[in-house]
Write an enzyme that holds these catalytic residues in place. Sequence first.
Site, PDB file in Angstrom:
ATOM      1  N   CYS A 150       1.237  -1.316   0.258  1.00  0.00           N
ATOM      2  CA  CYS A 150       0.187   0.353  -0.012  1.00  0.00           C
ATOM      3  C   CYS A 150       1.270   1.298  -0.388  1.00  0.00           C
ATOM      4  O   CYS A 150       2.068   0.782   0.019  1.00  0.00           O
ATOM      5  CB  CYS A 150      -0.772  -0.341   1.374  1.00  0.00           C
ATOM      6  SG  CYS A 150      -0.265   0.611   3.113  1.00  0.00           S
ATOM      7  N   ASN A 155       2.940   1.439   4.539  1.00  0.00           N
ATOM      8  CA  ASN A 155       3.076   0.160   4.629  1.00  0.00           C
ATOM      9  C   ASN A 155       2.769   0.409   6.445  1.00  0.00           C
ATOM     10  O   ASN A 155       3.707   0.150   6.822  1.00  0.00           O
ATOM     11  CB  ASN A 155       4.062  -0.400   4.371  1.00  0.00           C
ATOM     12  CG  ASN A 155       4.573  -1.595   4.709  1.00  0.00           C
ATOM     13  OD1 ASN A 155       5.581  -2.256   5.399  1.00  0.00           O
ATOM     14  ND2 ASN A 155       3.868  -2.525   4.511  1.00  0.00           N
ATOM     15  N   CYS A 209      -1.183   1.109   7.762  1.00  0.00           N
ATOM     16  CA  CYS A 209      -2.543   0.366   7.712  1.00  0.00           C
ATOM     17  C   CYS A 209      -3.089  -0.966   6.726  1.00  0.00           C
ATOM     18  O   CYS A 209      -2.996  -2.252   7.482  1.00  0.00           O
ATOM     19  CB  CYS A 209      -3.358   1.804   6.922  1.00  0.00           C
ATOM     20  SG  CYS A 209      -3.096   3.404   8.095  1.00  0.00           S
ATOM     21  N   ARG A 210      -3.335  -1.109   5.368  1.00  0.00           N
ATOM     22  CA  ARG A 210      -3.953  -2.122   5.098  1.00  0.00           C
ATOM     23  C   ARG A 210      -3.064  -3.106   4.615  1.00  0.00           C
ATOM     24  O   ARG A 210      -3.036  -4.065   4.078  1.00  0.00           O
ATOM     25  CB  ARG A 210      -4.775  -1.237   2.760  1.00  0.00           C
ATOM     26  CG  ARG A 210      -5.773  -0.288   3.488  1.00  0.00           C
ATOM     27  CD  ARG A 210      -6.055   0.471   2.157  1.00  0.00           C
ATOM     28  NE  ARG A 210      -4.929   1.368   1.722  1.00  0.00           N
ATOM     29  CZ  ARG A 210      -4.862   2.073   0.885  1.00  0.00           C
ATOM     30  NH1 ARG A 210      -6.072   1.336   0.332  1.00  0.00           N
ATOM     31  NH2 ARG A 210      -4.487   2.523   0.616  1.00  0.00           N
ATOM     32  N   SER A 211      -1.439  -2.821   4.287  1.00  0.00           N
ATOM     33  CA  SER A 211      -0.381  -3.507   3.695  1.00  0.00           C
ATOM     34  C   SER A 211      -0.293  -4.862   4.832  1.00  0.00           C
ATOM     35  O   SER A 211      -0.096  -5.736   4.664  1.00  0.00           O
ATOM     36  CB  SER A 211       0.389  -3.370   3.353  1.00  0.00           C
ATOM     37  OG  SER A 211       1.329  -2.406   3.392  1.00  0.00           O
ATOM     38  N   ASP A 233      -9.372   2.555   2.507  1.00  0.00           N
ATOM     39  CA  ASP A 233      -8.072   3.063   3.054  1.00  0.00           C
ATOM     40  C   ASP A 233      -8.978   3.882   3.633  1.00  0.00           C
ATOM     41  O   ASP A 233      -9.292   4.797   4.052  1.00  0.00           O
ATOM     42  CB  ASP A 233      -8.296   4.062   2.034  1.00  0.00           C
ATOM     43  CG  ASP A 233      -6.323   4.563   2.225  1.00  0.00           C
ATOM     44  OD1 ASP A 233      -6.230   4.332   3.520  1.00  0.00           O
ATOM     45  OD2 ASP A 233      -5.450   5.248   1.200  1.00  0.00           O
TER      46      ASP A 233
END
Length: 154
Positions: free
Chosen positions: A8, A11, A13-15, A123
């Site tokens: 993401c 690096n 939050c999401r990934s 997101d």
Amino acid sequence: MVKILFVCHGNICRSPMAEFVMKRIVHEKGYDGYFEIASAATSTEEIGNPVYPPARRKLAEHGISCEGKTARQITRYDYDYYDYIIAMDRNNIRNLRYEVGEDVNHKISLLMSYTSSARDVADPWYTGDFEATWRDVNEGCMALFELLRDNFIA
């Protein structure tokens, strides 16, 4: 061994959520030895920072620790090393092309493309809705795991 890198923007939050959710899925299904799983950023903005506290709390709510994880940026070496580079949104895919060049080996894909709805992962940096991100990440990771298990491992 199937090597997966989730990506993401920062690096934080999401990934990393996807990295640790996928690690849990793989562990719970008994496939630890078949996968190597990590995550990285397309930008340099958060390098060295830990997982964003609300993302860390969301993982902890589900019994998942991301202790010790810090943001790092993807490199050209990562493109050569990993079998799958899984982006959280279409902007990440565009930015990956700047970092690793053209996807000549067709390794780059969108996480939600493994589900019935090929959309971006929500997101939470902008929405604040970590629950929506949690749902997307779980759905995408489970679908990816099942595809890999059925087609390459089982």
